[in-house]
Design a protein around this motif. Structure first.
Motif, short mmCIF file in Angstrom:
data_model
loop_
_atom_site.label_atom_id
_atom_site.label_comp_id
_atom_site.label_asym_id
_atom_site.label_seq_id
_atom_site.Cartn_x
_atom_site.Cartn_y
_atom_site.Cartn_z
N TRP A 234 0.83 -1.21 0.00
CA TRP A 234 0.00 0.00 0.00
C TRP A 234 0.86 1.25 0.00
CZ3 TRP A 234 -4.64 -0.70 -1.62
CH2 TRP A 234 -5.37 -1.84 -1.28
N HIS A 238 0.48 4.00 -3.12
CA HIS A 238 0.03 5.37 -2.92
C HIS A 238 1.14 6.40 -3.13
CE1 HIS A 238 -3.87 3.97 -1.83
NE2 HIS A 238 -3.46 3.35 -0.75
N ALA A 245 0.92 8.15 -10.04
CA ALA A 245 -0.14 8.54 -9.11
C ALA A 245 -1.45 8.83 -9.81
CB ALA A 245 0.32 9.76 -8.31
N THR A 252 -8.68 3.81 -8.39
CA THR A 252 -9.41 3.80 -7.11
C THR A 252 -10.57 4.78 -7.11
OG1 THR A 252 -7.79 5.36 -6.17
CG2 THR A 252 -7.40 3.01 -5.82
N PRO A 297 -5.42 6.01 2.60
CA PRO A 297 -4.28 6.82 2.13
C PRO A 297 -4.07 8.11 2.91
CG PRO A 297 -5.60 6.06 0.26
CD PRO A 297 -6.38 5.74 1.50
#
Length: 326
Positions: A234, A238, A245, A252, A297
């Motif tokens: 993760w 992120h 990105a 998402t 996040p």
């Protein structure tokens, strides 16, 4: 009651076998193991034990595909037929990569409970070996018209990735996902030759799941990992270390606000999006396998629960979701 004490009690009350971990950013908040990795030999689970993650693998598949899009080898609009050729002729010519990634393709699913003949997992030793099992299932609805969870769609994505990149799917996952993320203990293992640091799944009657899983997994599931590797996953996702990105944001973002889950999860491209609107999730369920990993996040919160039984992870994931996410 502190977090660890509460988890200990819940694990004891439910007979949990597996590992629970919670982290924030680079800091490990909790990592605890319970039960046995192999009942026959009395081998205990440890926090470093590897477990099957079933459909948690779908996130890796989506990232491989998106990495190929970033390189220009695929697009979201690439039609599956352009790479399948004459294979799987019942897949509609309008089905695209995007349809497959979002479970909106409408193709027939080889994992359908009513499929005849049923899949023979002992024959699955590579992504290409799934091809005969994927054949013969009629289109269920027009591409793009609605969401319907589909394992076969992600097995097809693995085939498309292999043909676009010219290499075995397992190698693509390693080079494009797990290596960049620093997931040193994650990969596709043979279910009939598991290393000593890997948990064996157990069915409700106590038998192992060796006859129930593919010999080697593919795009729809079957990789093995650790909770520590998912904390690393993760963080890498992120921070744009796997794909840029802007693509993480697209993957998402909600593509299907209404899905067929009782918990009301939405879906993006390869990732579940819980209804709290602040977290991203991967989940897997199979014979002798249950797994969920959740990431927030905004503050780096990650919690992962993995079990070597089919139902073991769910009481702890629900409790953690309520306590940590709300």
């Amino acid at each position: 009651m502190v977090l660890g004490e509460a988890i200990d009690r819940l694990a004891r009350d439910t007979g949990f076998s597996g590992v629970v971990s919670v982290s924030r950013g680079d800091e490990s908040v909790l990592a605890r193991a319970y039960g046995l990795a192999h009942r026959g030999y009395g081998v205990p689970n440890t926090v470093d034990t590897r477990f099957a993650i079933a459909s948690g693998t779908k996130g890796f598949t989506a990232l491989v595909v998106v990495s190929l899009i970033v390189e220009g080898l695929l697009t979201l609009g690439t039609r599956a037929r352009s790479l399948l050729g004459a294979d799987l002729p019942l897949i509609d010519h309008e089905v695209t990569v995007e349809h497959l990634l979002s479970h909106r393709s409408g193709i027939g699913d080889y994992c359908d409970e009513d499929a005849e003949p049923p899949p023979q997992p002992q024959s699955f030793t590579s992504a290409a070996a799934y091809l005969p099992a994927l054949d013969g299932f009629p289109q269920r609805f027009p591409p793009g018209s609605r969401f319907e969870y589909n394992n076969g769609g992600f097995a097809v994505l693995a085939l498309l990735a292999e043909r676009a990149a010219g290499g075995p799917f397992a190698d693509l996952v390693r080079a494009r996902v797990t290596d960049p993320a620093g997931m040193a203990h994650t990969g596709f293992l043979r279910s009939d030759a598991l290393p000593g640091d890997t948990a064996t799944g157990h069915l409700e009657d106590g038998r192992t799941n060796v006859f129930s899983l593919p010999v080697v997994g593919s795009g729809d599931g079957g990789s093995y990992s650790t909770t520590g590797d998912f904390a690393a996953f993760w963080r890498a996702l992120h921070t744009g270390r796997i794909v840029p990105a802007e693509w993480v944001a697209r993957m998402t973002a909600v593509r299907s606000p209404e899905t067929d889950t009782r918990e009301g999860h939405r879906y993006g491209l390869g990732f579940w999006l819980p209804s709290d609107a602040h977290t991203v999730m991967l989940e897997g369920y199979d014979y002798g396998v249950s797994f969920r990993s959740v990431s927030r996040p905004s503050d780096g919160l990650v919690f992962t629960v993995v079990s070597n039984t089919s139902e073991g992870a769910w009481p702890l994931t629900r409790w953690l979701g309520g306590e940590l996410v709300g």
